[in-house]
Structure formats: C-alpha cells, structure tokens
Write a protein that holds these residues in place. Structure first.
Motif, PDB file in Angstrom:
ATOM      1  N   UNK A   1       0.001  10.711  32.321  1.00 61.00           N
ATOM      2  CA  UNK A   1       0.113   9.992  33.593  1.00 61.00           C
ATOM      3  C   UNK A   1       0.611  10.467  34.658  1.00 61.00           C
ATOM      4  N   UNK A   2       0.244  11.575  35.748  1.00 60.60           N
ATOM      5  CA  UNK A   2       0.620  12.302  36.864  1.00 60.60           C
ATOM      6  C   UNK A   2       1.351  11.754  37.381  1.00 60.60           C
ATOM      7  N   UNK A   3       0.379  10.877  37.742  1.00 62.08           N
ATOM      8  CA  UNK A   3       0.812  10.070  38.782  1.00 62.08           C
ATOM      9  C   UNK A   3       1.254   7.984  38.922  1.00 62.08           C
ATOM     10  N   UNK A   4       2.175   8.374  38.656  1.00 65.77           N
ATOM     11  CA  UNK A   4       1.807   6.699  37.902  1.00 65.77           C
ATOM     12  C   UNK A   4       1.395   5.525  39.000  1.00 65.77           C
ATOM     13  N   UNK A   5       1.216   4.333  38.959  1.00 62.94           N
ATOM     14  CA  UNK A   5       1.023   3.449  40.029  1.00 62.94           C
ATOM     15  C   UNK A   5       2.311   2.927  40.575  1.00 62.94           C
ATOM     16  N   UNK A   6       3.676   2.864  39.280  1.00 63.68           N
ATOM     17  CA  UNK A   6       4.623   2.546  39.767  1.00 63.68           C
ATOM     18  C   UNK A   6       6.065   3.235  39.483  1.00 63.68           C
ATOM     19  N   UNK A   7       7.199   2.964  39.882  1.00 60.31           N
ATOM     20  CA  UNK A   7       8.381   4.051  39.128  1.00 60.31           C
ATOM     21  C   UNK A   7       8.094   3.246  38.160  1.00 60.31           C
ATOM     22  N   UNK A   8       8.471   4.495  36.567  1.00 62.20           N
ATOM     23  CA  UNK A   8       8.864   4.520  35.748  1.00 62.20           C
ATOM     24  C   UNK A   8      10.609   3.490  35.543  1.00 62.20           C
ATOM     25  N   UNK A   9      10.234   2.341  34.661  1.00 59.92           N
ATOM     26  CA  UNK A   9      10.637   1.141  34.232  1.00 59.92           C
ATOM     27  C   UNK A   9      11.382   1.343  33.116  1.00 59.92           C
ATOM     28  N   UNK A  10      12.718   1.693  33.352  1.00 58.24           N
ATOM     29  CA  UNK A  10      13.764   2.328  32.195  1.00 58.24           C
ATOM     30  C   UNK A  10      14.494   1.301  31.529  1.00 58.24           C
ATOM     31  N   UNK A  11      15.070   1.352  30.189  1.00 61.07           N
ATOM     32  CA  UNK A  11      16.244   0.991  29.599  1.00 61.07           C
ATOM     33  C   UNK A  11      17.215   1.338  29.412  1.00 61.07           C
ATOM     34  N   UNK A  12      18.560   1.026  30.007  1.00 63.97           N
ATOM     35  CA  UNK A  12      19.706   1.598  29.839  1.00 63.97           C
ATOM     36  C   UNK A  12      20.521   1.108  28.642  1.00 63.97           C
TER      37      UNK A  12
ATOM     38  N   UNK B   1      18.175  -2.358  33.388  1.00 62.25           N
ATOM     39  CA  UNK B   1      16.946  -1.945  33.763  1.00 62.25           C
ATOM     40  C   UNK B   1      17.360  -1.085  34.944  1.00 62.25           C
ATOM     41  N   UNK B   2      16.110  -0.265  35.145  1.00 61.02           N
ATOM     42  CA  UNK B   2      16.271   0.543  35.919  1.00 61.02           C
ATOM     43  C   UNK B   2      14.935   1.302  35.920  1.00 61.02           C
ATOM     44  N   UNK B   3      15.349   1.991  37.082  1.00 61.60           N
ATOM     45  CA  UNK B   3      13.888   2.564  37.178  1.00 61.60           C
ATOM     46  C   UNK B   3      14.083   4.124  38.565  1.00 61.60           C
ATOM     47  N   UNK B   4      12.781   4.774  37.710  1.00 62.97           N
ATOM     48  CA  UNK B   4      12.553   6.325  38.027  1.00 62.97           C
ATOM     49  C   UNK B   4      11.531   6.010  39.166  1.00 62.97           C
ATOM     50  N   UNK B   5      11.635   7.139  40.247  1.00 55.81           N
ATOM     51  CA  UNK B   5      10.411   7.546  40.827  1.00 55.81           C
ATOM     52  C   UNK B   5       9.106   8.105  39.881  1.00 55.81           C
ATOM     53  N   UNK B   6       7.955   7.778  41.378  1.00 56.47           N
ATOM     54  CA  UNK B   6       7.199   8.370  40.362  1.00 56.47           C
ATOM     55  C   UNK B   6       7.389   9.843  40.880  1.00 56.47           C
ATOM     56  N   UNK B   7       8.166  10.521  41.410  1.00 57.36           N
ATOM     57  CA  UNK B   7       7.866  12.032  42.022  1.00 57.36           C
ATOM     58  C   UNK B   7       9.087  12.272  40.973  1.00 57.36           C
TER      59      UNK B   7
END
Length: 290
Positions: free
Chosen positions: A69-80, A106-112
């Motif tokens: 998914x090269x350009x997700x709709x939303x930030x990637x959601x991550x579990x630390x 929980x944190x996120x990474x931008x789509x870019x």
C-alpha cells in the motif's frame, strides 16, 4: 494469496499476485490494493478467478516492487514495547527502572515515511545520526471495525506483511515522544507483499529476524508478544473506527542497535534485511555510502 504493488512498463503502480517467481498483473480487474481490500471477500474471489484463468505472467525479478500500500489512507499505527525482552533492553539502555506495561503503547508513523521493500533508507546526518532498525510483523485491516471483540478483531484482519520501523533515536529522546523520531521520510520500508490471512493459520509462529550487513541482530524465536493481535485491535478500535487498509505494526523483538553496548546505529552503506518466515524478506540499503 500474496498481493503486491509493482511498477508496470508504463511507469504506473499496479496490483499483482505473486506465484513463485512470477507475477500475475491484476490491473484488468482491480485498480489498487486499497480498492481490493475495500471490496471485501467478493473482490478477493474475483481476483482468484482472474488469476486462475490468467495465461500471461511477468518475472518477479524483472519488476520494481513498491510497498504493498504505497500511500496509506492514514498514518501507520504502531505498538511499542510489545516484546518483554525489548522492553527491558529499552529501559536499561536509558538507565531507567523496568516498568510493567499494562496497556499497549500506541504511536503512529506518517504516510510519507512508507518505503518500498528494496528501496534505500534516506540518511541525513544533519537530521539524525542515530538511525536504528526494528523488524516487525504488520497487520492489514480488511473491514471497518469498532469496539471489536476478540473474534471480530481477527475476522477484521485482511493479511500480514513485513515492516521495518526505522527510528531516529536522538529525535525520539529530544522530543520525549515517538512520533517525530519514527516519521522521517522513507523510515517505514514494507512488503514485499501482503499475505492474506487465510494463508497464515498462526501469525505468532512466524519467526521475525533482522540482519545488518549479514549479522543477525534480532530473532523472535524465543520471544512472544505481550499483547496479541486481537488485544491490539481491541484497544485500537475502542471508540475509534479502524478502516480497511489500516496498517498496524505489532512491535519488535529485542536486539535493536541503541540497546547494544556500546550502541550501534545504522550508517550509510549498511544493508538491513528484515524477514518473517512464511511472509518474505525486505532488504534496504542506507543511502549515501558511495
């Protein structure tokens, strides 16, 4: 099925299905992977039927793969801090007392920051000189879900892929939170494809490894997640709707660079290889090593 996004002869990103060393071009029946995921089981059945009747294939080695998914709709959601040994090494590396983790971090990474499975990881010493790796299993959500039960959570999983949660540790420390240090451009290599959930009977049995320049750094063989996949989805979906195509990175095992003694960070020219048995391997060079 193993679903991917590749660049066709016209320079356009299109959807493909991997079969061994070949790719079936799915562009005649689906425009992109997000549309396929949106279409649910009916779209998957259409793709299966098309692939079974396809007579033309492309050599996998002859195409450039993008993130599925090269350009997700939303930030990637991550579990630390979702593996106990990694949690412990993280606290100890910072000279802090180890604390119990009662809820997913929980944190996120931008789509870019999304990057291809074999593309270079950007490196700019003026931004950060403490670039680190984190091999992770990523979950792709396949349907809208809110306040999910455990059964609903697993039923909402479309598939799985490999993800490297590249992290600027100095920025993470300076800003006293995860977002900025996790979101530099190109800091989320993913792929090489999404393996659909029906082909992964036990995601916890998938061994996760990371090698840097051929040296094994991470190996989840003796580690398990603190919070399993339905628990993660349950917490994320509590009062917040998850959408088809949402990407959730489920955490990394121990062995990251900043926790080594002394710390060892990535440098230009290094090659990072993240692998998950049963899914695939992504291999990314840190740019600038000429």
């Amino acid at each position: 099925m193993e679903l991917l996004t590749f660049i066709n002869d016209h320079g356009l990103p299109v959807v493909g299905l991997r079969r061994g060393d070949e790719i079936i071009d799915l562009s005649p029946c689906v425009s992109d992977l997000l549309s396929l995921i949106d279409g649910g089981s009916a779209a998957l059945e259409q793709v299966r039927a098309y692939a079974e009747g396809a007579t033309t294939t492309l050599p996998l080695a002859g195409v450039r793969l993008l993130a599925p998914i090269p350009v997700p709709r939303r930030n990637v959601m991550c579990v630390g801090k979702n593996y106990a040994a990694h949690t412990r090494e993280s606290y100890e590396a910072r000279g802090e007392a180890v604390e119990a983790i009662d809820y997913p971090v929980i944190f996120t990474k931008t789509t870019t920051c999304v990057n291809g499975p074999y593309d270079d990881i950007p490196y700019d010493a003026a931004v950060s000189e403490q670039i680190d790796y984190e091999a992770e299993l990523a979950v792709i959500i396949g349907r809208r879900v809110k306040n999910a039960t455990r059964d609903e959570a697993m039923a909402a999983v479309f598939g799985y892929t490999v993800l490297n949660d590249v992290t600027a540790r100095d920025l993470q420390t300076l800003h006293k939170q995860f977002f900025k240090g996790k979101s530099l451009d190109g800091s989320c290599p993913m792929g090489p494809w999404i393996v659909t959930a029906d082909a992964v009977p036990d995601p916890y049995a998938l061994r996760i490894t990371c090698r840097v320049n051929g040296q094994l750094r991470q190996d989840s063989a003796a580690e398990t997640m603190t919070f399993d996949i339905p628990t993660i989805i349950g917490h994320l979906s509590r009062g917040m709707t998850l959408l088809p195509g949402d990407i959730i990175a489920t955490g990394t095992p121990s062995g990251v660079g900043f926790a080594m003694k002394p710390p060892v960070f990535l440098r230009p020219g290094d090659v990072v290889e993240c692998a998950i048995e049963g899914i695939g391997v992504i291999r990314n060079r840190v740019a600038g090593g000429e």
